[in-house]
Design a protein around this motif. Structure first.
Motif, PDB file in Angstrom:
ATOM      1  N   SER A 122      11.430  25.706  48.290  1.00  0.00           N
ATOM      2  CA  SER A 122      12.992  26.090  48.215  1.00  0.00           C
ATOM      3  C   SER A 122      13.109  26.462  50.285  1.00  0.00           C
ATOM      4  CB  SER A 122      13.380  27.413  48.043  1.00  0.00           C
ATOM      5  OG  SER A 122      12.559  28.717  47.954  1.00  0.00           O
ATOM      6  N   SER A 123      12.813  27.007  51.218  1.00  0.00           N
ATOM      7  CA  SER A 123      12.456  28.017  52.272  1.00  0.00           C
ATOM      8  C   SER A 123      12.295  26.537  52.846  1.00  0.00           C
ATOM      9  CB  SER A 123      11.685  29.282  52.873  1.00  0.00           C
ATOM     10  OG  SER A 123      10.499  28.226  52.389  1.00  0.00           O
ATOM     11  N   VAL A 124      12.012  25.486  52.517  1.00  0.00           N
ATOM     12  CA  VAL A 124      11.643  24.139  53.671  1.00  0.00           C
ATOM     13  C   VAL A 124      12.555  23.793  53.521  1.00  0.00           C
ATOM     14  CG1 VAL A 124      10.272  21.901  53.761  1.00  0.00           C
ATOM     15  CG2 VAL A 124       9.490  24.330  53.748  1.00  0.00           C
ATOM     16  N   VAL A 125      13.420  23.285  52.128  1.00  0.00           N
ATOM     17  CA  VAL A 125      14.690  22.544  52.017  1.00  0.00           C
ATOM     18  C   VAL A 125      15.931  23.287  51.895  1.00  0.00           C
ATOM     19  CG1 VAL A 125      15.871  21.828  49.884  1.00  0.00           C
ATOM     20  CG2 VAL A 125      13.396  21.598  49.480  1.00  0.00           C
ATOM     21  N   GLY A 126      15.930  24.944  52.618  1.00  0.00           N
ATOM     22  CA  GLY A 126      17.010  24.742  52.706  1.00  0.00           C
ATOM     23  C   GLY A 126      16.818  24.903  54.277  1.00  0.00           C
ATOM     24  N   TRP A 127      15.977  24.791  55.466  1.00  0.00           N
ATOM     25  CA  TRP A 127      15.800  24.391  56.093  1.00  0.00           C
ATOM     26  C   TRP A 127      16.430  23.457  56.811  1.00  0.00           C
ATOM     27  CZ3 TRP A 127      12.720  21.909  60.114  1.00  0.00           C
ATOM     28  CH2 TRP A 127      12.534  22.317  61.556  1.00  0.00           C
ATOM     29  N   VAL A 128      15.635  23.054  56.154  1.00  0.00           N
ATOM     30  CA  VAL A 128      16.259  21.125  56.374  1.00  0.00           C
ATOM     31  C   VAL A 128      17.848  21.145  56.213  1.00  0.00           C
ATOM     32  CG1 VAL A 128      16.290  18.826  55.100  1.00  0.00           C
ATOM     33  CG2 VAL A 128      14.199  20.070  55.864  1.00  0.00           C
ATOM     34  N   LYS A 129      18.350  21.794  55.053  1.00  0.00           N
ATOM     35  CA  LYS A 129      20.031  21.654  54.882  1.00  0.00           C
ATOM     36  C   LYS A 129      20.408  21.612  55.786  1.00  0.00           C
ATOM     37  CE  LYS A 129      19.797  20.593  49.814  1.00  0.00           C
ATOM     38  NZ  LYS A 129      20.245  20.580  48.575  1.00  0.00           N
ATOM     39  N   ALA A 130      19.974  22.990  56.362  1.00  0.00           N
ATOM     40  CA  ALA A 130      20.994  23.494  57.581  1.00  0.00           C
ATOM     41  C   ALA A 130      20.689  23.530  58.587  1.00  0.00           C
ATOM     42  CB  ALA A 130      20.223  25.277  57.610  1.00  0.00           C
ATOM     43  N   ARG A 131      19.667  22.229  59.241  1.00  0.00           N
ATOM     44  CA  ARG A 131      20.068  21.394  60.436  1.00  0.00           C
ATOM     45  C   ARG A 131      21.734  20.777  60.666  1.00  0.00           C
ATOM     46  NH1 ARG A 131      15.350  20.633  63.222  1.00  0.00           N
ATOM     47  NH2 ARG A 131      16.001  18.701  63.572  1.00  0.00           N
ATOM     48  N   SER A 132      22.620  20.293  59.243  1.00  0.00           N
ATOM     49  CA  SER A 132      23.569  19.507  59.669  1.00  0.00           C
ATOM     50  C   SER A 132      24.768  21.012  60.283  1.00  0.00           C
ATOM     51  CB  SER A 132      24.191  18.979  58.336  1.00  0.00           C
ATOM     52  OG  SER A 132      24.210  20.372  57.414  1.00  0.00           O
ATOM     53  N   PHE A 133      24.467  22.399  60.348  1.00  0.00           N
ATOM     54  CA  PHE A 133      24.988  23.275  59.962  1.00  0.00           C
ATOM     55  C   PHE A 133      25.713  23.611  61.540  1.00  0.00           C
ATOM     56  CE2 PHE A 133      24.624  25.327  55.804  1.00  0.00           C
ATOM     57  CZ  PHE A 133      25.286  24.805  55.415  1.00  0.00           C
ATOM     58  N   HIS A 134      23.941  22.750  62.734  1.00  0.00           N
ATOM     59  CA  HIS A 134      24.480  22.721  63.845  1.00  0.00           C
ATOM     60  C   HIS A 134      24.586  24.490  64.628  1.00  0.00           C
ATOM     61  CE1 HIS A 134      24.306  18.938  64.331  1.00  0.00           C
ATOM     62  NE2 HIS A 134      25.416  19.013  63.261  1.00  0.00           N
ATOM     63  N   SER A 135      24.513  25.342  63.791  1.00  0.00           N
ATOM     64  CA  SER A 135      23.849  27.246  64.365  1.00  0.00           C
ATOM     65  C   SER A 135      22.547  27.355  64.682  1.00  0.00           C
ATOM     66  CB  SER A 135      24.843  27.671  63.889  1.00  0.00           C
ATOM     67  OG  SER A 135      25.115  29.390  63.700  1.00  0.00           O
ATOM     68  N   PRO A 136      22.773  27.629  65.735  1.00  0.00           N
ATOM     69  CA  PRO A 136      20.893  28.382  66.414  1.00  0.00           C
ATOM     70  C   PRO A 136      21.119  29.435  65.691  1.00  0.00           C
ATOM     71  CG  PRO A 136      22.549  28.244  68.127  1.00  0.00           C
ATOM     72  CD  PRO A 136      23.440  27.628  67.688  1.00  0.00           C
ATOM     73  N   ILE A 137      22.174  30.055  64.578  1.00  0.00           N
ATOM     74  CA  ILE A 137      21.642  31.939  64.345  1.00  0.00           C
ATOM     75  C   ILE A 137      21.366  31.127  62.692  1.00  0.00           C
ATOM     76  CG2 ILE A 137      22.120  33.851  62.968  1.00  0.00           C
ATOM     77  CD1 ILE A 137      23.352  34.309  65.931  1.00  0.00           C
ATOM     78  N   ILE A 138      22.450  30.060  61.947  1.00  0.00           N
ATOM     79  CA  ILE A 138      21.745  29.978  60.829  1.00  0.00           C
ATOM     80  C   ILE A 138      20.090  29.271  60.805  1.00  0.00           C
ATOM     81  CG2 ILE A 138      22.436  28.456  58.868  1.00  0.00           C
ATOM     82  CD1 ILE A 138      25.018  28.478  59.761  1.00  0.00           C
ATOM     83  N   LEU A 139      19.932  28.945  61.490  1.00  0.00           N
ATOM     84  CA  LEU A 139      18.680  27.897  61.610  1.00  0.00           C
ATOM     85  C   LEU A 139      17.380  28.858  61.983  1.00  0.00           C
ATOM     86  CD1 LEU A 139      18.445  24.908  63.796  1.00  0.00           C
ATOM     87  CD2 LEU A 139      18.320  24.951  62.197  1.00  0.00           C
ATOM     88  N   PHE A 140      17.824  29.967  62.532  1.00  0.00           N
ATOM     89  CA  PHE A 140      16.082  30.867  62.269  1.00  0.00           C
ATOM     90  C   PHE A 140      16.544  31.543  61.549  1.00  0.00           C
ATOM     91  CE2 PHE A 140      15.957  35.314  63.605  1.00  0.00           C
ATOM     92  CZ  PHE A 140      14.382  34.842  64.170  1.00  0.00           C
ATOM     93  N   LEU A 141      17.899  31.821  60.624  1.00  0.00           N
ATOM     94  CA  LEU A 141      18.018  32.845  59.573  1.00  0.00           C
ATOM     95  C   LEU A 141      16.632  31.772  57.900  1.00  0.00           C
ATOM     96  CD1 LEU A 141      21.496  34.336  59.168  1.00  0.00           C
ATOM     97  CD2 LEU A 141      18.953  35.276  58.976  1.00  0.00           C
ATOM     98  N   LYS A 142      17.099  30.331  58.618  1.00  0.00           N
ATOM     99  CA  LYS A 142      16.456  29.827  57.375  1.00  0.00           C
ATOM    100  C   LYS A 142      14.594  29.842  58.133  1.00  0.00           C
ATOM    101  CE  LYS A 142      19.233  28.928  54.981  1.00  0.00           C
ATOM    102  NZ  LYS A 142      19.812  29.082  54.076  1.00  0.00           N
ATOM    103  N   SER A 143      14.404  29.464  59.100  1.00  0.00           N
ATOM    104  CA  SER A 143      13.159  30.222  59.225  1.00  0.00           C
ATOM    105  C   SER A 143      12.323  31.323  58.758  1.00  0.00           C
ATOM    106  CB  SER A 143      13.194  29.422  61.195  1.00  0.00           C
ATOM    107  OG  SER A 143      13.584  30.704  62.133  1.00  0.00           O
TER     108      SER A 143
END
Length: 161
Positions: free
Chosen positions: A82-103
């Protein structure tokens, strides 16, 4: 440590999202927090490597019943998938903080996989459950430290729009 980092960055993201900043100002602020996040990610990796090193040297085997083993394995694999799927989906938001939270979720999943390995090896009464899991955990910790350094470097060269 993961929970504290997650709460801190959720608070920062909420504060930025509610502010009336234009995109370039918001991106500059997020870039600053991304540098902090990379350092924190490296710290998380160091802590995991340290605890795994302790487990490698001083660890002892536990006995688990089959229900507990299956539950921990299910949770570990569910977390990492679920974390990998969430990280891949979050890439479309173009927000560094969201990507970091997913990482951070990926780091949590990797820790869960280390614990899953320990539980499975202990359940099978492996003679080297602690040492094998300790080595694996140190490798994952090193991977997280390198990932944190990569986040800091990437934040330095992040594109300004």
């Amino acid at each position: 440590m993961l929970l504290t980092a997650r709460i801190y960055f959720l608070y920062r993201y909420t504060k930025i999202r509610k502010s009336n900043l234009d995109f370039s100002e918001r991106l500059a602020i997020e870039k600053h927090y991304l540098r902090e996040g990379g350092l924190l990610y490296s710290l998380l990796g160091f802590l995991l490597a340290s605890l795994s090193g302790y487990m490698y040297v001083y660890g002892y085997d536990e006995n688990y019943n089959q229900s507990v083993v299956l539950l921990i394995a299910l949770m570990g694999f569910t977390k990492i998938i679920s974390s990998v799927v969430g990280w891949v989906k979050a890439r479309s938001f173009h927000s560094p903080i969201i990507l970091f939270l997913k990482s951070l979720n990926i780091a949590d999943g990797l820790v869960a996989i280390v614990m899953t390995q320990y539980v499975l090896l202990s359940y099978e009464h492996s003679a080297s459950a602690s040492s094998a899991t300790g080595l694996f955990g140190m490798g994952i910790g090193l991977f997280l430290m390198i990932g944190g350094i990569a986040i800091v470097v990437r934040a330095h060269f992040y594109k300004q729009v």
